[in-house]
Design a protein around this motif. Structure first.
Motif, PDB file in Angstrom:
ATOM      1  N   ALA A   1      24.621 -20.494 -48.443  1.00 47.06           N
ATOM      2  CA  ALA A   1      23.214 -20.260 -48.132  1.00 47.06           C
ATOM      3  C   ALA A   1      23.085 -19.171 -47.077  1.00 47.06           C
ATOM      4  CB  ALA A   1      22.567 -21.548 -47.656  1.00 47.06           C
TER       5      ALA A   1
ATOM      6  N   CYS B   1       8.269  -8.108 -56.230  1.00 44.07           N
ATOM      7  CA  CYS B   1       9.440  -8.906 -55.820  1.00 44.07           C
ATOM      8  C   CYS B   1      10.050  -8.326 -54.546  1.00 44.07           C
ATOM      9  CB  CYS B   1      10.484  -8.948 -56.923  1.00 44.07           C
ATOM     10  SG  CYS B   1      11.921  -9.916 -56.438  1.00 44.07           S
ATOM     11  N   PRO B   2      10.104  -9.119 -53.453  1.00 42.76           N
ATOM     12  CA  PRO B   2      10.594  -8.561 -52.191  1.00 42.76           C
ATOM     13  C   PRO B   2      12.100  -8.307 -52.174  1.00 42.76           C
ATOM     14  CG  PRO B   2      10.090 -10.876 -51.925  1.00 42.76           C
ATOM     15  CD  PRO B   2       9.657 -10.504 -53.310  1.00 42.76           C
ATOM     16  N   THR B   3      12.849  -8.942 -53.069  1.00 39.13           N
ATOM     17  CA  THR B   3      14.307  -8.752 -53.038  1.00 39.13           C
ATOM     18  C   THR B   3      14.812  -8.003 -54.260  1.00 39.13           C
ATOM     19  OG1 THR B   3      14.637 -10.894 -54.069  1.00 39.13           O
ATOM     20  CG2 THR B   3      14.724 -10.835 -51.685  1.00 39.13           C
TER      21      THR B   3
ATOM     22  N   LYS C   1      23.754 -15.969 -48.583  1.00 43.21           N
ATOM     23  CA  LYS C   1      22.630 -15.537 -49.395  1.00 43.21           C
ATOM     24  C   LYS C   1      21.519 -14.969 -48.518  1.00 43.21           C
ATOM     25  CE  LYS C   1      19.279 -16.706 -52.859  1.00 43.21           C
ATOM     26  NZ  LYS C   1      18.695 -17.597 -53.819  1.00 43.21           N
ATOM     27  N   SER C   2      21.250 -15.619 -47.369  1.00 46.15           N
ATOM     28  CA  SER C   2      20.163 -15.097 -46.543  1.00 46.15           C
ATOM     29  C   SER C   2      20.537 -13.736 -45.987  1.00 46.15           C
ATOM     30  CB  SER C   2      19.771 -16.094 -45.455  1.00 46.15           C
ATOM     31  OG  SER C   2      20.784 -16.194 -44.501  1.00 46.15           O
TER      32      SER C   2
ATOM     33  N   THR D   1      19.891 -11.450 -48.822  1.00 43.47           N
ATOM     34  CA  THR D   1      18.445 -11.314 -49.017  1.00 43.47           C
ATOM     35  C   THR D   1      17.882 -10.278 -48.065  1.00 43.47           C
ATOM     36  OG1 THR D   1      18.334 -13.610 -49.660  1.00 43.47           O
ATOM     37  CG2 THR D   1      16.282 -12.593 -48.999  1.00 43.47           C
ATOM     38  N   LYS D   2      18.336 -10.374 -46.796  1.00 41.68           N
ATOM     39  CA  LYS D   2      17.850  -9.435 -45.786  1.00 41.68           C
ATOM     40  C   LYS D   2      18.219  -7.996 -46.170  1.00 41.68           C
ATOM     41  CE  LYS D   2      18.205 -11.912 -42.178  1.00 41.68           C
ATOM     42  NZ  LYS D   2      19.003 -12.465 -41.116  1.00 41.68           N
TER      43      LYS D   2
ATOM     44  N   LEU E   1      18.761  -6.881 -49.167  1.00 40.27           N
ATOM     45  CA  LEU E   1      17.947  -6.477 -50.319  1.00 40.27           C
ATOM     46  C   LEU E   1      16.549  -6.049 -49.872  1.00 40.27           C
ATOM     47  CD1 LEU E   1      18.877  -9.200 -52.956  1.00 40.27           C
ATOM     48  CD2 LEU E   1      19.219  -6.748 -53.186  1.00 40.27           C
ATOM     49  N   ILE E   2      15.973  -6.844 -48.940  1.00 39.38           N
ATOM     50  CA  ILE E   2      14.619  -6.541 -48.482  1.00 39.38           C
ATOM     51  C   ILE E   2      14.599  -5.216 -47.725  1.00 39.38           C
ATOM     52  CG2 ILE E   2      12.819  -7.308 -46.890  1.00 39.38           C
ATOM     53  CD1 ILE E   2      13.623 -10.184 -47.730  1.00 39.38           C
TER      54      ILE E   2
ATOM     55  N   CYS F   1      17.021 -14.374 -56.283  1.00 37.68           N
ATOM     56  CA  CYS F   1      15.669 -14.919 -56.145  1.00 37.68           C
ATOM     57  C   CYS F   1      15.605 -15.851 -54.945  1.00 37.68           C
ATOM     58  CB  CYS F   1      15.284 -15.682 -57.410  1.00 37.68           C
ATOM     59  SG  CYS F   1      13.660 -16.447 -57.298  1.00 37.68           S
ATOM     60  N   ILE F   2      14.535 -15.707 -54.133  1.00 35.88           N
ATOM     61  CA  ILE F   2      14.405 -16.564 -52.957  1.00 35.88           C
ATOM     62  C   ILE F   2      13.272 -17.566 -53.119  1.00 35.88           C
ATOM     63  CG2 ILE F   2      15.485 -15.035 -51.291  1.00 35.88           C
ATOM     64  CD1 ILE F   2      12.581 -14.147 -50.576  1.00 35.88           C
TER      65      ILE F   2
ATOM     66  N   LEU G   1      15.491 -15.395 -39.477  1.00 39.21           N
ATOM     67  CA  LEU G   1      14.663 -15.807 -40.619  1.00 39.21           C
ATOM     68  C   LEU G   1      14.857 -14.835 -41.790  1.00 39.21           C
ATOM     69  CD1 LEU G   1      11.470 -16.700 -38.570  1.00 39.21           C
ATOM     70  CD2 LEU G   1      12.963 -18.308 -39.735  1.00 39.21           C
ATOM     71  N   PRO G   2      14.596 -15.290 -43.006  1.00 38.93           N
ATOM     72  CA  PRO G   2      14.917 -14.460 -44.166  1.00 38.93           C
ATOM     73  C   PRO G   2      14.195 -13.112 -44.201  1.00 38.93           C
ATOM     74  CG  PRO G   2      14.413 -16.697 -44.852  1.00 38.93           C
ATOM     75  CD  PRO G   2      14.092 -16.613 -43.408  1.00 38.93           C
ATOM     76  N   GLY G   3      13.005 -13.040 -43.629  1.00 37.57           N
ATOM     77  CA  GLY G   3      12.322 -11.751 -43.591  1.00 37.57           C
ATOM     78  C   GLY G   3      11.630 -11.374 -44.885  1.00 37.57           C
ATOM     79  N   SER G   4      11.431 -12.355 -45.770  1.00 34.60           N
ATOM     80  CA  SER G   4      10.781 -12.025 -47.038  1.00 34.60           C
ATOM     81  C   SER G   4       9.264 -12.214 -46.968  1.00 34.60           C
ATOM     82  CB  SER G   4      11.362 -12.889 -48.155  1.00 34.60           C
ATOM     83  OG  SER G   4      11.274 -14.243 -47.789  1.00 34.60           O
TER      84      SER G   4
ATOM     85  N   GLY H   1      15.461 -21.209 -45.843  1.00 35.42           N
ATOM     86  CA  GLY H   1      16.645 -21.185 -44.978  1.00 35.42           C
ATOM     87  C   GLY H   1      17.437 -22.472 -45.028  1.00 35.42           C
TER      88      GLY H   1
ATOM     89  N   ARG I   1      14.868  -2.398 -50.108  1.00 30.45           N
ATOM     90  CA  ARG I   1      13.613  -2.209 -50.834  1.00 30.45           C
ATOM     91  C   ARG I   1      12.585  -1.510 -49.952  1.00 30.45           C
ATOM     92  NH1 ARG I   1       9.932  -4.273 -54.792  1.00 30.45           N
ATOM     93  NH2 ARG I   1       7.907  -4.358 -53.794  1.00 30.45           N
TER      94      ARG I   1
END
Lengths: 184, 540
Positions: free
Chosen positions: B490, A122-124, B493-494, B497-498, B500-501, A142-143, A43-46, A76, B504
């Motif tokens: 996609a 912003c989480p990312t 990107k995920s 994203t991970k 980046l998170i 951006c998610i 999962l993206p984890g955001s 996702g 952060r």
């Protein structure tokens, strides 16, 4: 005498094994279900909450418990749904699933005051800005979690569909033939 | 076999000839000897009956070439007022402009330089003034905007002073590649892969055969045919320069046998050079597909996921060879190309040499296209070309033809259920099962379609062409390929994203830790100060 030695040896054996098990329980502790961990890493984890659960881990737990469908995660998309279904061994019917349209945040330059609240949440780190400077959203990062929208005091952040360019333009699926053909 | 069918085709009526032709191409009969001199010797050809067929799949589409193939290339196209030159006319990264609005440029002047390994520069197609660098509709089915340089022509068509090379064969092979790259030459067959990169790959892989693709198997198109008929010597010179640039041994020019005049002209031009062989190949779409041509000419199969240079073969188009000749001999970059303008709605169908960036509307005015009759505008050939929404789009390096087709020339799109006739399987040149792939794509089972070989589909259109139920098979495959690419994006990107998170979160922890340490230090400093103060008070 024989009875005594048997009792002693078995007691010793029990004690030693018990001690070993005690150590193993302490040092080789499994903190949680590995399948939940694996799902969470998919999962993206955001922690965006678009699935209706408070975060990605609760969503993963619900998936394992069978309380959520594999198509639960909007950011996702169907790619993630397929991965989840493969991991959990679920039958997946994507024909009914409509690909969720991903919206991204965009700053309107006219009303941005440069308050920096949005880029702090912003989480990312998709928002770039500095105090009293107009902020800007990096669309590729951006998610669509909408956290920035909630904190913006001037409502200058708005969700927009992603711009179609030659880079992400795709052929559409051919429309199915009219139903009258299928009657036979 | 080749000779038999040519002779019979002249004697018997069209329908029978077509049937016979198809019969001759049946699997058992289709093992041709590609260029055997002893046609009568049956025993010499006997082993061919048992060897693997050299042509797989394909269709015999109506040719429609006669309207343009019999006329000379028109070179007096009136210079348009404005040219729209896209910065990306090739595979790879777009070029980066180095001119400013208001600059005066001469024909052949560098407008944008190539950036990155796989890219190509863009040059001014004529002399004039740069009036804009902005987004304009691209020659693409979506007509979405891309970056273009707008050049207002001054009508003088004045060349930048070029330095012709006295003897290019004294140049090193690397120098040839460099010059070809600097001239902005890309594959002019339509793939637009930068030619210099291909020459370098050929040299690095020490290829032994250079195949020059003169098949031009798409219906309607005849620009390569005319080029070979009229400029055979220049093409052969380009081939020799390419051989020099790749340090390769021999070249084979393959021309479909529906272009006998081009074949004769090329053979005459190649006579002094024994290393260049000109051969005829059977007329069958998609004969010009690189893998099909390589299989036919060399008997080698390019493995899936490999480039042809890895098996010692490289393939270039005849138009590319001609552009190489101009670039090396005269220092002229690629600024114009021959375009076939044809189709039922065109009153004056022709092959015309146009500066790159000419709008289709100007081309259509010159060729007197009837807009009421035009049902579809196609860039490229009718089988693989893209349909364009309007005529306000420029011609680019990839534009081999512009077709204005009438309603009568379009395929019936009244889709019927699949009858599992398997025609699509027998015509697929890539050996796939189009009907199974399409069925899986219809129910969104893209993974299964990929397993069935979706990524090996070349979108040649044979399956859609032959389908008796008018199922838009190629559209399914194009859609699915795009969808698979979108999913990969996609997923990418995920992953990002991970990352980046995580970054952060790490940063937030670090900041919190630092703040905590600072707080502790502050408290400690305060305590120290108070202790000192107390000590001072005690002493006084």
């Amino acid at each position: 005498m024989y009875v005594l030695s048997a009792i002693i040896s078995l007691t010793l054996l029990g004690l030693v094994l018990g001690f070993l098990l005690g150590i193993a329980a302490k040092y080789l502790k499994v903190e949680s279900s590995p399948i939940v961990d694996e799902l969470e890493s998919l999962l993206p984890g955001s922690q965006c909450g678009q699935c209706g659960f408070p975060g990605c881990r609760p969503a993963a737990e619900a998936l394992v418990a069978g309380k959520a469908a594999s198509t639960i995660c909007p950011p996702g998309g169907s790619a993630l749904a397929e991965q989840i279904a493969a991991l959990l061994g679920l039958e997946l019917d994507l024909s009914a699933v409509k690909e969720p349209e991903l919206l991204v945040a965009r700053v309107s330059e006219a009303t941005c005051t440069g308050c920096t609240r949005c880029f702090k949440v912003c989480p990312t780190d998709a928002i770039v800005g500095a105090p009293k400077q107009i902020h800007v959203v990096v669309a590729d990062a951006c998610i669509g979690c909408k956290k920035c929208i909630e904190v913006c005091p001037t409502e200058c952040l708005q969700m927009h569909p992603i711009d179609v360019t030659l880079r992400n333009w795709r052929w559409t699926k051919p429309a199915l033939p009219v139903a009258s053909n299928a009657v036979c | 076999m080749l000779k038999i069918y040519l002779n019979t085709a002249e004697l018997i009526p069209d329908g029978v000839a077509k049937a016979l032709k198809n019969f001759l191409y049946l699997p058992f009969f289709r093992s041709f000897t590609p260029y055997s001199e002893s046609g009568s010797d049956v025993f010499k050809r006997l082993p061919d009956f048992f060897s693997k067929p050299r042509i797989r799949g394909g269709v015999h589409a109506e040719q429609h070439k006669a309207a343009t193939a019999t006329q000379a290339i028109v070179t007096n196209f009136p210079l348009p007022k404005k040219l729209y030159i896209p910065l990306q006319q090739h595979v790879g990264k777009p070029a980066e402009p180095l001119i400013k609005v208001g600059d005066k440029v001469l024909k052949g002047q560098l407008l944008a330089y190539s950036q990155g390994m796989i890219s190509a520069p863009v040059h001014a197609p004529t002399s004039g003034i740069i009036v804009d660098v902005n987004d304009y509709p691209a020659p693409h089915p979506s007509a979405l905007p891309i970056r273009m340089i707008v050049l207002e022509t001054d009508g003088k068509d004045k060349w930048l002073a070029t330095k012709p090379v006295a003897d290019p064969f004294l140049l090193t092979a690397e120098d040839i590649s460099l010059r070809v790259g600097a001239a902005g030459i890309v594959g002019l067959g339509g793939a637009t892969f930068p030619t210099a990169v291909k020459l370098n790959m050929g040299r690095e892989n020490q290829i032994d055969t250079l195949i020059i693709n003169g098949a031009e198997c798409e219906p309607y198109l005849s620009c390569d045919d005319r080029l070979m008929q009229e400029r055979a010597e220049q093409i052969i010179d380009g081939v020799r320069l390419m051989l020099h640039g790749m340090e390769a041994e021999s070249a084979v020019v393959a021309i479909e046998d529906n272009k006998p005049q081009a074949y004769l002209a090329m053979q005459k031009a190649a006579e002094p050079y024994p290393l260049i062989k000109v051969i005829q190949i059977p007329t069958r779409y998609p004969m010009g597909w690189d893998r099909q041509l390589i299989r036919y000419v060399t008997g080698k199969e390019v493995p899936v996921g490999c480039r042809s240079s890895e098996i010692g073969v490289t393939i270039h188009n005849v138009g590319t060879a001609h552009a190489v000749h101009k670039a090396i001999r005269y220092g002229q970059p690629l600024v114009s190309r021959v375009v076939t303008v044809s189709g039922g709605a065109v009153a004056r169908p022709m092959n015309v040499e146009v500066p790159l960036g000419t709008l289709l509307s100007e081309l259509f005015d010159f060729c007197q296209v009837n807009p009421e009759q035009t049902a579809r505008i196609i860039m490229g050939g009718p089988m693989m070309g893209d349909s364009l929404p309007h005529t306000g789009l420029p011609t680019v390096k990839a534009t081999s033809g512009i077709l204005a087709l009438t309603l009568g020339e379009l395929k019936n799109t009244d889709e019927q259920p699949c009858i599992r006739c398997a025609s699509c399987i027998s015509v697929c040149p890539a050996g796939l099962r189009p009907l199974d792939m399409a069925n899986n794509i219809r129910i969104n089972q893209l993974d299964i379609a990929v397993d069935l070989g979706l990524k090996d589909c070349i979108s040649c259109g044979c399956c859609s062409y032959i389908c008796p139920s008018n199922i838009p098979l190629v559209q399914y495959f194009k859609y699915a390929s795009g969808e698979v690419a979108a999913r990969q994006q996609a997923q990418h990107k995920s992953g990002q994203t991970k990352r980046l998170i995580d970054d952060r979160n790490l940063r937030m922890e670090r900041i919190a830790r630092q703040q905590h340490e600072e707080e502790l230090a502050r408290i400690a400093a305060k305590a120290e100060r108070e202790r000192l103060k107390a000590a001072q008070e005690a002493t006084t």
